[in-house]
Design an enzyme around this catalytic site. Structure first.
Site, PDB file in Angstrom:
ATOM      1  N   ASP A  39       0.825  -1.208   0.000  1.00 58.32           N
ATOM      2  CA  ASP A  39       0.000   0.000   0.000  1.00 58.32           C
ATOM      3  C   ASP A  39       0.862   1.263   0.000  1.00 58.32           C
ATOM      4  OD1 ASP A  39      -2.199  -1.560   0.009  1.00 58.32           O
ATOM      5  OD2 ASP A  39      -2.664  -1.302   2.145  1.00 58.32           O
ATOM      6  N   SER A  84     -14.472 -21.349 -31.901  1.00 56.68           N
ATOM      7  CA  SER A  84     -15.140 -22.002 -30.771  1.00 56.68           C
ATOM      8  C   SER A  84     -14.686 -23.463 -30.757  1.00 56.68           C
ATOM      9  CB  SER A  84     -16.647 -21.854 -30.870  1.00 56.68           C
ATOM     10  OG  SER A  84     -17.094 -22.421 -32.050  1.00 56.68           O
ATOM     11  N   LEU A  85     -15.321 -24.286 -29.979  1.00 56.25           N
ATOM     12  CA  LEU A  85     -14.863 -25.668 -29.828  1.00 56.25           C
ATOM     13  C   LEU A  85     -15.988 -26.646 -30.113  1.00 56.25           C
ATOM     14  CD1 LEU A  85     -12.937 -25.460 -26.425  1.00 56.25           C
ATOM     15  CD2 LEU A  85     -11.930 -26.063 -28.632  1.00 56.25           C
ATOM     16  N   GLU A 115      -6.987 -29.464 -20.357  1.00 59.75           N
ATOM     17  CA  GLU A 115      -7.220 -28.253 -19.566  1.00 59.75           C
ATOM     18  C   GLU A 115      -8.662 -28.254 -19.090  1.00 59.75           C
ATOM     19  OE1 GLU A 115      -6.324 -24.998 -22.173  1.00 59.75           O
ATOM     20  OE2 GLU A 115      -4.219 -25.567 -22.359  1.00 59.75           O
ATOM     21  N   LYS A 117     -12.147 -26.516 -18.891  1.00 60.88           N
ATOM     22  CA  LYS A 117     -12.812 -25.502 -19.695  1.00 60.88           C
ATOM     23  C   LYS A 117     -13.451 -24.513 -18.736  1.00 60.88           C
ATOM     24  CE  LYS A 117     -15.759 -25.076 -23.748  1.00 60.88           C
ATOM     25  NZ  LYS A 117     -16.696 -24.048 -23.323  1.00 60.88           N
ATOM     26  N   ASP A 119     -15.606 -21.570 -17.288  1.00 61.79           N
ATOM     27  CA  ASP A 119     -16.896 -21.021 -17.673  1.00 61.79           C
ATOM     28  C   ASP A 119     -16.938 -19.533 -17.353  1.00 61.79           C
ATOM     29  OD1 ASP A 119     -19.333 -21.078 -18.768  1.00 61.79           O
ATOM     30  OD2 ASP A 119     -20.349 -22.071 -17.105  1.00 61.79           O
ATOM     31  N   ARG A 138     -14.649 -11.634 -27.289  1.00 60.63           N
ATOM     32  CA  ARG A 138     -14.642 -12.505 -28.446  1.00 60.63           C
ATOM     33  C   ARG A 138     -15.564 -11.956 -29.540  1.00 60.63           C
ATOM     34  NH1 ARG A 138     -17.683 -16.839 -30.177  1.00 60.63           N
ATOM     35  NH2 ARG A 138     -16.460 -18.487 -31.135  1.00 60.63           N
ATOM     36  N   TYR A 224      -7.424 -17.019 -16.599  1.00 56.14           N
ATOM     37  CA  TYR A 224      -6.460 -18.059 -16.964  1.00 56.14           C
ATOM     38  C   TYR A 224      -6.260 -17.937 -18.463  1.00 56.14           C
ATOM     39  CZ  TYR A 224      -6.351 -20.618 -12.540  1.00 56.14           C
ATOM     40  OH  TYR A 224      -6.143 -20.978 -11.240  1.00 56.14           O
ATOM     41  N   LYS A 314     -17.534 -32.251 -22.501  1.00 56.92           N
ATOM     42  CA  LYS A 314     -18.375 -31.511 -21.554  1.00 56.92           C
ATOM     43  C   LYS A 314     -18.774 -32.336 -20.320  1.00 56.92           C
ATOM     44  CE  LYS A 314     -19.866 -27.813 -22.407  1.00 56.92           C
ATOM     45  NZ  LYS A 314     -20.726 -27.178 -23.408  1.00 56.92           N
ATOM     46  N   CYS A 408     -55.521 -21.060   3.125  1.00 55.51           N
ATOM     47  CA  CYS A 408     -54.752 -22.288   2.921  1.00 55.51           C
ATOM     48  C   CYS A 408     -55.306 -23.039   1.715  1.00 55.51           C
ATOM     49  CB  CYS A 408     -54.837 -23.156   4.174  1.00 55.51           C
ATOM     50  SG  CYS A 408     -54.150 -24.809   3.919  1.00 55.51           S
ATOM     51  N   CYS A 411     -57.061 -26.437   3.202  1.00 56.42           N
ATOM     52  CA  CYS A 411     -58.258 -26.463   4.063  1.00 56.42           C
ATOM     53  C   CYS A 411     -59.036 -25.153   4.042  1.00 56.42           C
ATOM     54  CB  CYS A 411     -57.873 -26.824   5.495  1.00 56.42           C
ATOM     55  SG  CYS A 411     -56.980 -25.507   6.325  1.00 56.42           S
ATOM     56  N   CYS A 426     -50.576 -21.730   7.585  1.00 56.88           N
ATOM     57  CA  CYS A 426     -51.993 -22.034   7.719  1.00 56.88           C
ATOM     58  C   CYS A 426     -52.272 -22.092   9.221  1.00 56.88           C
ATOM     59  CB  CYS A 426     -52.292 -23.377   7.062  1.00 56.88           C
ATOM     60  SG  CYS A 426     -53.853 -24.098   7.580  1.00 56.88           S
ATOM     61  N   CYS A 431     -55.576 -28.918   9.880  1.00 59.67           N
ATOM     62  CA  CYS A 431     -55.492 -28.929   8.412  1.00 59.67           C
ATOM     63  C   CYS A 431     -54.993 -30.297   7.950  1.00 59.67           C
ATOM     64  CB  CYS A 431     -54.542 -27.831   7.945  1.00 59.67           C
ATOM     65  SG  CYS A 431     -54.165 -27.885   6.188  1.00 59.67           S
TER      66      CYS A 431
HETATM   67  S1  IVH Z   1      -9.237 -23.182 -26.343  1.00 53.81           S
HETATM   68  C1  IVH Z   1      -9.568 -22.980 -30.691  1.00 53.81           C
HETATM   69  N1  IVH Z   1      -9.125 -23.646 -23.778  1.00 53.81           N
HETATM   70  O1  IVH Z   1     -14.402 -22.146 -24.573  1.00 53.81           O
HETATM   71  C2  IVH Z   1      -9.542 -23.179 -29.248  1.00 53.81           C
HETATM   72  N2  IVH Z   1     -11.028 -22.519 -24.651  1.00 53.81           N
HETATM   73  O2  IVH Z   1     -16.165 -23.166 -26.681  1.00 53.81           O
HETATM   74  C3  IVH Z   1     -10.451 -22.267 -28.579  1.00 53.81           C
HETATM   75  N3  IVH Z   1     -12.653 -21.870 -22.977  1.00 53.81           N
HETATM   76  O3  IVH Z   1     -14.394 -19.330 -26.575  1.00 53.81           O
HETATM   77  C4  IVH Z   1     -10.277 -22.066 -27.199  1.00 53.81           C
HETATM   78  N4  IVH Z   1     -11.567 -22.658 -21.233  1.00 53.81           N
HETATM   79  O4  IVH Z   1     -13.877 -18.992 -24.135  1.00 53.81           O
HETATM   80  C5  IVH Z   1      -9.841 -23.124 -24.780  1.00 53.81           C
HETATM   81  N5  IVH Z   1      -8.885 -24.080 -21.516  1.00 53.81           N
HETATM   82  C6  IVH Z   1      -9.596 -23.568 -22.524  1.00 53.81           C
HETATM   83  C7  IVH Z   1     -10.824 -22.925 -22.331  1.00 53.81           C
HETATM   84  C8  IVH Z   1     -11.528 -22.419 -23.432  1.00 53.81           C
HETATM   85  C9  IVH Z   1     -12.644 -22.029 -21.641  1.00 53.81           C
HETATM   86  C10 IVH Z   1     -13.749 -21.252 -23.741  1.00 53.81           C
HETATM   87  C11 IVH Z   1     -13.280 -20.154 -24.627  1.00 53.81           C
HETATM   88  C12 IVH Z   1     -13.836 -20.436 -25.978  1.00 53.81           C
HETATM   89  C13 IVH Z   1     -14.881 -21.455 -25.684  1.00 53.81           C
HETATM   90  C14 IVH Z   1     -15.046 -22.387 -26.850  1.00 53.81           C
END
Ligand code: IVH
Length: 670
Positions: A39, A84-85, A115, A117, A119, A138, A224, A314, A408, A411, A426, A431
């Protein structure tokens, strides 16, 4: 004259130090200095910059607390689109993905990175000359929103990088809110009367898209990073090494990532997290498996917007959305009106949900849940599904606010809401719903534990008029039970035996079984040990109850009022007459006549040998010692005593001659 050059240098030095300590604290989780020292550095920098605003740089750590509000988010083009995935949901689908990619390269692919995923929401961070230049969402994958000012407030995003960082490159990652941070944020919002966020992801997304970065700065966001978008400099040949490299530049990489050999290892990694993820402090909705070799990644390429080289495996969903058709009411055993959600059936994690808990009226109001809303429902593990909240953006205006009925629903009696309670009740103790629920409670395991009298049986007995309250259970006859539909002789016997056995339940269970409002298992234990009998408890005044620590006015009042009500007294009488044990038997084992006494014998006895006398003492619960100590109760002196007598006299130990010893035994009934 101000030495502007010196000030500038000092500010730069402070920035370097603060950035370093931020990194230790937020990325490595291992601070080197105290909060106070940190600080002090920060305050000095804030002061210098305040006096010399021209020295403020956009990447100064002071800017993390939130710069001037951005008017609107500008657009950022992603030079390399954010993909996306593809998803898989089970082992077979994972193997099918592996087979597909292996077929393309014509050999079975090995070497993956697993890794979690995250959220949250994806962001792209562009660095130029060692500084964070742009941070973007994105968006549609090609164009995102410029949220640089907001991302600057996230402490685990480095604003400056070491000298050897590539000149221009882009890092991608997931911004998220921890579960703890989410709870805290929602609690604050509740206090402020603001609408609650449905889940950490929504809260994170809402937080980075704040127009005022000062608001973002107050949200406990984290990141991350999970990939390198592009780089002007050559990059390591594998994803794993790229992640190691990013770590070395100061980025936060999930330490739970794993480098594995075979596709089966991906399955093992998945299985190891599918349940354990509940214990993590952030939400994750699956495992991302990535082909490690960048050359292979390039060879595999993408189909449409999904790369072939990575797949999301998933986890079973815990949330879903559906329509809230209605709010129903269950009347509980204490008469409480318990609202529940009637839902359009929805599959969540492989289970169809048709109804869900809504807790109480306050909860409905607080979450602003309206009949007709599209709502988020959640089920985790074995718990009853619950309604998390409405999707306000999908309202049509047709939704109806829930009103607690005035009468109620079972009853028709008047409903009241006691002050300070979140529930309405009630008022009719007769009842039918209350009676049914209270009998169900009475026979349950933690209460009288009467086996064979379940929900259906209770309902059938009530319908047949064989019981009107819990007390009647003890007067059911074999003939009556046999007449009940489909009840075989054997089960009749079992039920009767179970009823008989329940008469001996500990007092605490009997008290609990009565279903006195606010008296749970623990309170019942306390009451049993304090009063020792149901009659003592029934006679207790509020003052008497209040004198017991941990019993408050609400509880005391509830107990007194319970025993004042005629129907409840009748139940207690029925139990008494049936022979249900209504007091705690003082079951302290009858003490042996010489318990707690220690005898030492010296000299020769006339009536028996010393060994025989000692055996008798022991058999009667006493102890027989060899030498006189402070613990010795009596020294028994026979003919020709030894030195023990002198010791006993010195210690003041009682001395008995043989005559006195024998009469003591007689007195004690030995
Ligand atoms: S790799 C081409 N690694 O998932 C690879 N994505 O459904 C694309 N996400 O938009 C991303 N954790 O926001 C990757 N360890 C991870 C992830 C990850 C979360 C999300 C990311 C992406 C979405 C795809």
């Amino acid at each position: 004259m101000v030495d502007l050059y010196g000030v500038k240098e000092r500010a730069e030095k402070l920035r370097g130090q603060i950035n370093y300590h931020n990194y230790r604290y937020y990325v490595l989780d291992s601070p080197e200095i105290s909060d106070a020292e940190y600080d002090a550095l920060m305050l000095e920098l804030i002061r210098l910059e305040g006096e010399h605003p021209e020295l403020v740089t956009p990447d100064s750590p002071t800017q993390r607390v939130g710069a001037a509000p951005v008017e609107a988010f500008g657009v950022v083009e992603h030079p390399v689109p954010l993909l996306s995935l593809g998803n898989v949901f089970d082992h077979e689908e994972l193997l099918a993905w592996h087979k597909r990619v292996s077929n393309i390269v014509k050999y079975p692919i090995e070497d993956f990175v697993c890794e979690l995923k995250m959220d949250g929401l994806a962001v792209a961070l562009t660095y130029e000359d060692g500084r964070l230049a742009t941070g973007a969402t994105r968006g549609d994958g090609f164009r995102g929103e410029n949220i640089t000012q907001n991302l600057r407030t996230i402490r685990s995003i480095p604003l400056t990088l070491p000298r050897d960082a590539p000149r221009r490159f882009e890092v991608r990652g997931e911004v998220f809110l921890t579960k703890a941070g989410f709870k805290k944020l929602n609690a604050e919002r509740e206090r402020a009367g603001l609408p609650l966020f449905a889940n950490p992801r929504n809260a994170a997304a809402g937080s980075v898209r704040q127009l005022d970065p000062k608001i973002t700065a107050r949200r406990p966001l984290d990141i991350y990073v999970y990939s390198l978008g592009w780089s002007q400099s050559p990059v390591p040949p594998t994803h794993w090494e790229i992640m190691e490299y990013l770590k070395s530049l100061g980025f936060k990489v999930n330490p739970l990532n794993a480098h594995v050999e075979e596709i089966e290892d991906v399955e093992t990694y998945y299985q190891s997290w599918v349940h354990r993820r509940e214990n993590l402090d952030y939400e994750t909705d699956g495992v991302v498996a990535k082909v490690n070799s960048i050359a292979l990644q390039e060879q595999l390429g993408a189909v449409g917007r999904e790369p072939r080289w990575a797949i999301a495996y998933k986890f079973p969903a815990t949330q879903g959305t559906t329509r809230l058709i209605d709010i129903g009411i269950n009347v509980g055993r204490t008469g409480s009106l318990n609202p529940y959600a009637v839902l359009e059936p929805v599959a969540v994690g492989g289970v169809t949900i048709r109804s869900a808990a809504l807790h109480n009226e306050d909860d409905i109001r607080r979450k602003d849940i309206r009949i007709g809303d599209i709502v988020i429902v959640q089920r985790a593990g074995e718990v009853i599904p619950e309604v998390v909240g409405p999707v306000v953006s999908r309202r049509t205006g047709e939704e109806r606010v829930f009103e607690t009925p005035r009468r109620c629903p079972v009853c028709g009696s008047e409903v009241v809401r006691p002050e300070g309670e979140a529930m309405s009740y009630c008022t009719n103790t007769a009842c039918p719903a209350q009676i049914y629920e209270s009998i169900k409670h009475f026979v349950s395991r933690g209460a009288m534990d009467i086996r064979g009298v379940g929900e259906q049986m209770t309902a059938a007995l009530l319908d047949a008029g064989l019981i009107k309250d819990a007390g009647d259970i003890y007067y059911l006859t074999r003939e009556e039970l046999l007449k009940m539909e489909r009840l075989a002789e054997k089960s009749t016997e079992n039920i009767l035996a179970s009823i008989e056995k329940s008469k001996d339940r500990p007092l605490a269970n009997v008290i609990f079984a009565l279903g006195i409002r606010h008296v749970g298992g623990e309170t019942a234990e306390l009451l049993a040990s304090q009063f020792g009998s149901l009659d003592q408890l029934a006679q207790a005044s509020e003052e008497e109850l209040l004198s017991i620590p941990s019993i408050g006015p609400k509880l005391a009042q509830s107990i007194v009022s319970f025993f004042r009500q005629e129907p409840n007294r009748r139940i207690v009488e029925k139990l008494r007459l049936a022979g249900v044990k209504l007091e705690e038997k003082q079951e302290a084992p009858r003490e042996l006549p010489l318990a707690g006494m220690e005898f030492v014998i010296t000299g020769r006895l006339e009536s028996s040998s010393r060994e025989q006398a000692e055996a008798k003492i022991k058999a009667m619960g006493g102890k027989a010692g060899d030498s006189v100590t402070r613990k010795t109760t009596y020294l028994v002196v026979g003919a020709d005593p030894g030195s023990k007598l002198a010791r006993a006299q010195a210690l003041g130990t009682k001395v008995l001659n043989e005559e006195e010893f024998l009469s003591l035994l007689r007195e004690r009934g030995v």
